[in-house]
Enzyme design. Structure first.
Site, PDB file in Angstrom:
ATOM      1  N   ARG A 112       0.922  -1.237   0.022  1.00 45.64           N
ATOM      2  CA  ARG A 112       0.066   0.216   0.004  1.00 45.64           C
ATOM      3  C   ARG A 112       0.890   1.358  -0.040  1.00 45.64           C
ATOM      4  NH1 ARG A 112       1.648   3.405   4.323  1.00 45.64           N
ATOM      5  NH2 ARG A 112       1.560   2.661   6.351  1.00 45.64           N
ATOM      6  N   GLU A 211      -6.353   7.713   7.490  1.00 47.41           N
ATOM      7  CA  GLU A 211      -5.367   8.433   8.198  1.00 47.41           C
ATOM      8  C   GLU A 211      -4.945   9.445   7.115  1.00 47.41           C
ATOM      9  OE1 GLU A 211      -0.918   8.009   9.976  1.00 47.41           O
ATOM     10  OE2 GLU A 211      -2.391   6.307  10.366  1.00 47.41           O
ATOM     11  N   ARG A 215      -5.649   5.917   0.902  1.00 47.88           N
ATOM     12  CA  ARG A 215      -4.688   4.632   0.926  1.00 47.88           C
ATOM     13  C   ARG A 215      -4.898   3.751  -0.170  1.00 47.88           C
ATOM     14  NH1 ARG A 215      -2.357   3.832   6.355  1.00 47.88           N
ATOM     15  NH2 ARG A 215      -1.175   5.678   6.618  1.00 47.88           N
ATOM     16  N   CYS A 257       1.495  11.732   9.319  1.00 49.78           N
ATOM     17  CA  CYS A 257       2.527  11.118  10.220  1.00 49.78           C
ATOM     18  C   CYS A 257       4.090  10.951   9.619  1.00 49.78           C
ATOM     19  CB  CYS A 257       2.056   9.762  10.607  1.00 49.78           C
ATOM     20  SG  CYS A 257       3.310   8.882  11.857  1.00 49.78           S
ATOM     21  N   THR A 259       6.545   9.189   9.863  1.00 49.59           N
ATOM     22  CA  THR A 259       7.028   7.876   9.643  1.00 49.59           C
ATOM     23  C   THR A 259       6.564   7.433   8.206  1.00 49.59           C
ATOM     24  OG1 THR A 259       5.014   6.731  10.346  1.00 49.59           O
ATOM     25  CG2 THR A 259       6.681   7.172  12.032  1.00 49.59           C
ATOM     26  N   ARG A 266       4.314   0.807   2.360  1.00 49.68           N
ATOM     27  CA  ARG A 266       4.327  -0.417   3.087  1.00 49.68           C
ATOM     28  C   ARG A 266       4.155  -1.837   2.346  1.00 49.68           C
ATOM     29  NH1 ARG A 266       1.793  -3.707   6.961  1.00 49.68           N
ATOM     30  NH2 ARG A 266       3.195  -4.793   8.468  1.00 49.68           N
ATOM     31  N   ARG A 295       5.512  -8.050  12.661  1.00 52.58           N
ATOM     32  CA  ARG A 295       4.515  -7.738  13.251  1.00 52.58           C
ATOM     33  C   ARG A 295       3.460  -9.060  13.492  1.00 52.58           C
ATOM     34  NH1 ARG A 295       2.055  -2.181  10.820  1.00 52.58           N
ATOM     35  NH2 ARG A 295       3.541  -0.854  11.357  1.00 52.58           N
ATOM     36  N   GLU A 300       0.459  -3.803  14.081  1.00 57.38           N
ATOM     37  CA  GLU A 300       1.292  -3.357  15.203  1.00 57.38           C
ATOM     38  C   GLU A 300       0.905  -3.870  16.521  1.00 57.38           C
ATOM     39  OE1 GLU A 300       4.193   0.533  15.886  1.00 57.38           O
ATOM     40  OE2 GLU A 300       2.387   0.753  14.743  1.00 57.38           O
TER      41      GLU A 300
END
Length: 346
Positions: A112, A211, A215, A257, A259, A266, A295, A300
């Site tokens: 993604r 988020e 996505r 975010c 990160t 990802r 994970r 997570e």
């Protein structure tokens, strides 16, 4: 605004880098969209157990509050304020023949990316009207998709129980964000302006206004990682031909975010590794070598079930999309070979 003493108990990167001097320098600043330091740090202040603790409200946040964001980005991504990000989404550059053609180890593959619309605030600061317009614009583009990407859009504020049950069954439905996202302002006006698109084959999925504003997800059973990447590349190219995404040459694709900056990618597999799972030291040596993370199957902080783990790329910024997936692929090959050897040991 006073210095948040709650951070004294936190081990987040926000707590580490929001010194009193940095706080005094930034506390009265705001971006042209009106996003403030108080908004940027609210999630980390309200949730001292945060790992990062800070969210951007727009692309400008990364420069307006650079004294806070730069060291966080530096530590998380090993990426300095003078580095430049590069993108390469060409599947022909990926060397990834199926490492598990008999499906003995890899259960499924999922890649993604996050995307946000240029010149519009991020989900943390977006208005009700802007969010609804994004939903309308993106769903209109998706409705034009054909062939293997053709599918249906499900607006979350106008969805039947039957559709809801179907999306839950397929693990496609996203819900209001957790307490970290809530404190960041990402749950406002739920569920308006949000929705899910998936193709008929259920191998391509887009979440609108979760988020990130988009996505974009490609997935399928088994270990044909290159096919999953090729489908995602095709979809992103189609979307990018009709929508302008927030991107700059320093930190890549802009996300709320830090990160997720850079590729915002990802790339992951669910993989059966029961022997390695009982030898975690050896497991971690391999994933660290290939810049991967482990994970549980529910994401997570979750646990493995039946010896199945979620393995994904750790690097996102300063590496290309091809490099992200190549890291994951090369690590998966090494993990499978190690699992095979351990199975031969009496």
């Amino acid at each position: 605004m006073e210095f948040p003493i709650e951070l004294q108990k936190s081990k987040s990167l926000l707590a580490k880098y929001l010194t009193k001097d940095v706080f005094e320098l930034l506390k009265d600043k705001k971006t042209s969209n009106g996003y403030t330091l108080k908004q940027a740090i609210n999630s980390g202040v309200k949730n001292p157990d945060s790992g990062i603790g800070v969210y951007a409200g727009d692309e400008e946040s990364y420069t307006t509050f650079k004294e806070l964001f730069d060291p966080i980005i530096q530590e998380y991504h090993s990426f300095s304020s003078t580095d430049h990000h590069k993108s390469n989404f060409n599947p022909d550059d990926l060397d990834a023949p199926n490492p598990d053609p008999k499906n003995k180890y890899i259960v499924s593959t999922r890649i993604r990316v996050g995307r946000n619309i240029k010149d519009i605030p991020l989900g943390t600061a977006i208005s009700y009207e802007q969010r609804n317009k994004i939903e309308q614009d993106v769903s209109t583009v998706l409705s034009s998709f054909a062939e293997d990407l053709e599918g249906k859009y499900y607006p979350l504020n106008n969805i039947t129980k039957e559709e809801t049950d179907s999306l839950i069954k397929d693990h496609f439905l996203f819900k209001a964000g957790d307490r970290f996202l809530e404190a960041a302002g990402l749950n406002r006006d739920w569920p308006n302006g949000r929705g899910i698109y998936h193709n008929h084959d259920k191998t391509f999925l887009v979440w609108i206004n979760e988020e990130d504003e988009l996505r974009i997800i490609s997935m399928q059973k088994g270990g044909d990682i290159k096919e999953v990447f090729r489908r995602l590349s095709k979809a992103v190219e189609l979307l990018e031909s009709q929508l302008k995404f927030a991107y700059n040459n320093h930190i890549g694709y802009i996300t709320s975010c830090p990160t997720n900056l850079g590729t915002a990618m990802r790339a992951s597999v669910h993989i059966k590794l029961p022997k390695l799972g009982s030898n975690m030291d050896q497991f971690k040596v391999i994933v660290d070598k290939y810049n991967l993370q482990i994970r549980g199957i529910d994401g997570e902080h979750s646990q493995s079930v039946g010896g199945v783990y979620d393995i994904s790329n750790k690097r996102r910024l300063g590496v290309t999309e091809v490099q992200c997936v190549q890291d994951m692929y090369d690590g998966i090959v090494a993990l499978i070979e190690t699992e095979k050897r351990l199975n031969l040991v009496v």
